[in-house]
Design an enzyme around this catalytic site. Structure first.
Site, PDB file in Angstrom:
ATOM      1  N   GLU A 175       0.829  -1.209   0.000  1.00  0.00           N
ATOM      2  CA  GLU A 175       0.000   0.000   0.000  1.00  0.00           C
ATOM      3  C   GLU A 175       0.860   1.255   0.000  1.00  0.00           C
ATOM      4  O   GLU A 175       1.983   1.259   0.510  1.00  0.00           O
ATOM      5  CB  GLU A 175      -0.984  -0.012   1.183  1.00  0.00           C
ATOM      6  CG  GLU A 175      -0.359  -0.331   2.544  1.00  0.00           C
ATOM      7  CD  GLU A 175      -0.251   0.881   3.464  1.00  0.00           C
ATOM      8  OE1 GLU A 175      -0.131   2.009   2.952  1.00  0.00           O
ATOM      9  OE2 GLU A 175      -0.262   0.674   4.690  1.00  0.00           O
ATOM     10  N   ARG A 200      -0.472  -1.893   9.486  1.00  0.00           N
ATOM     11  CA  ARG A 200      -0.319  -1.298   8.163  1.00  0.00           C
ATOM     12  C   ARG A 200       0.592  -2.153   7.295  1.00  0.00           C
ATOM     13  O   ARG A 200       1.200  -3.139   7.737  1.00  0.00           O
ATOM     14  CB  ARG A 200       0.252   0.120   8.299  1.00  0.00           C
ATOM     15  CG  ARG A 200      -0.711   1.122   8.898  1.00  0.00           C
ATOM     16  CD  ARG A 200      -1.807   1.537   7.925  1.00  0.00           C
ATOM     17  NE  ARG A 200      -1.218   2.156   6.743  1.00  0.00           N
ATOM     18  CZ  ARG A 200      -0.851   3.450   6.668  1.00  0.00           C
ATOM     19  NH1 ARG A 200      -1.014   4.235   7.714  1.00  0.00           N
ATOM     20  NH2 ARG A 200      -0.320   3.949   5.561  1.00  0.00           N
ATOM     21  N   HIS A 202      13.635  -0.177  -6.671  1.00  0.00           N
ATOM     22  CA  HIS A 202      12.992  -1.283  -5.970  1.00  0.00           C
ATOM     23  C   HIS A 202      14.010  -1.915  -5.027  1.00  0.00           C
ATOM     24  O   HIS A 202      15.221  -1.786  -5.220  1.00  0.00           O
ATOM     25  CB  HIS A 202      12.492  -2.316  -6.991  1.00  0.00           C
ATOM     26  CG  HIS A 202      11.828  -3.516  -6.380  1.00  0.00           C
ATOM     27  ND1 HIS A 202      10.708  -3.431  -5.588  1.00  0.00           N
ATOM     28  CD2 HIS A 202      12.134  -4.844  -6.447  1.00  0.00           C
ATOM     29  CE1 HIS A 202      10.357  -4.640  -5.199  1.00  0.00           C
ATOM     30  NE2 HIS A 202      11.201  -5.509  -5.698  1.00  0.00           N
ATOM     31  N   ASP A 262      11.076 -11.620  -2.078  1.00  0.00           N
ATOM     32  CA  ASP A 262      10.523 -10.320  -2.428  1.00  0.00           C
ATOM     33  C   ASP A 262       9.050 -10.298  -2.045  1.00  0.00           C
ATOM     34  O   ASP A 262       8.216 -10.890  -2.726  1.00  0.00           O
ATOM     35  CB  ASP A 262      10.701 -10.055  -3.930  1.00  0.00           C
ATOM     36  CG  ASP A 262      10.413  -8.612  -4.315  1.00  0.00           C
ATOM     37  OD1 ASP A 262       9.772  -7.907  -3.515  1.00  0.00           O
ATOM     38  OD2 ASP A 262      10.820  -8.196  -5.423  1.00  0.00           O
ATOM     39  N   CYS A 299       7.654  -1.252  -1.467  1.00  0.00           N
ATOM     40  CA  CYS A 299       8.749  -2.227  -1.454  1.00  0.00           C
ATOM     41  C   CYS A 299       9.797  -1.962  -0.387  1.00  0.00           C
ATOM     42  O   CYS A 299      10.239  -2.889   0.308  1.00  0.00           O
ATOM     43  CB  CYS A 299       9.405  -2.318  -2.824  1.00  0.00           C
ATOM     44  SG  CYS A 299      10.304  -0.822  -3.339  1.00  0.00           S
TER      45      CYS A 299
END
Length: 282
Positions: free
Chosen positions: A53, A78, A120, A136, A82
């Protein structure tokens, strides 16, 4: 960042008590051995429970790339994008017996062009039993399980067919491919959280950043995804004996319905609706 600095960063907040709270957050038990099976389970549980998010951007909240801030945000229920998700997961893995390194990557756009450096973050993980994996938990539609770092063959995963290949530019970087399409180019040099700060700031503040276009919250559900983008709720999943993908999409009526959807689908309790940066109040 040297090895001593990275160790100091890892030791900053993640003690046994905090790790146990993190494990409870993702519904996982502390593994007896930090092996490949344990890593697979932790990876899957993370995807099932912690949403990807960008709500902080649209709520006017700061994003602090420090271990204590990342873990505290996750323990409040929450998620994050990345840097936050993989940064926190890295800290957890280190505390429970894995060796984990943060790696910088550049994401391939739809036109095949690479994004900026540090676009990323992904993780290189070594288990206590000698395996090496690419983990990941912060890249949307990606593998459900860690990939074998050492293999250059195709790797079947419920999320697609993946392959780790040497980048064709001779840089020593690695390309991660999904179903034959390059997803991102990965450096092999270990990094620290501070290395990602500039690009994280750019992603949050550049008007053209896709992270600024709309509030997005998305979580893997086991056989599909649930995603809330603005006020559009999309639920996908497999149905029927042939496993066809079903998709349901609807517009939520207003603020109260949006906040209820965040609670129901993502476990996120907000007191106000995230509104796209620069959008008029509704």
């Amino acid at each position: 960042m040297g090895s001593q600095d990275r160790k100091a960063e890892a030791d900053a907040v993640m003690d046994r008590f905090t790790a146990d709270a993190y494990l409870a957050r993702i519904g996982a038990a502390r593994p007896a051995v930090a092996d490949a099976d344990a890593l697979r389970e932790l990876h899957l549980r993370h995807l099932l429970t912690v949403p990807f998010e960008n709500l902080s951007i649209h709520l006017g909240e700061d994003i602090v790339l420090e271990e204590s801030a990342l873990v505290a945000k996750l323990l409040r229920g929450r998620g994050g994008f990345c840097y936050e998700l993989n940064g926190a997961f890295c800290a957890l893995l280190r505390e429970i017996g894995f060796e984990a390194e943060m790696l910088a990557a550049r994401v391939f756009g739809d036109d095949g062009r690479l994004g900026p450096p540090y676009d990323h973050m992904a993780l290189r993980v070594r288990t206590a039993t000698g395996e090496e994996a690419l983990a990941d938990v912060g890249f949307g539609r990606h593998s459900r399980y860690p990939l074998d770092w050492r293999s250059r063959d195709e790797q079947d995963d419920p999320g697609g067919v993946f392959r780790i290949a040497a980048a064709p530019d001779g840089s020593g970087d690695l390309d991660v491919l999904r179903d034959g399409a390059a997803q991102y180019r990965l450096e092999q040099r270990p990094r620290g959280l501070g290395d990602f700060e500039s690009t994280c700031w750019w992603q949050r503040t550049w008007p053209g950043s896709h992270f600024r276009q709309s509030p997005v919250c998305s979580r893997f559900t086991g056989d599909g995804r649930v995603t809330l983008a603005g006020r559009t709720l999309v639920v996908t999943g497999r149905t029927g004996e042939d496993g066809r993908e079903a998709r349901a999409e609807r517009e939520l009526a207003g603020r109260d319905e949006v906040l209820a959807a965040y609670r129901e689908h993502f476990g996120i309790a907000l007191d106000r609706e995230p509104v796209a940066v620069g959008a008029a109040s509704r």
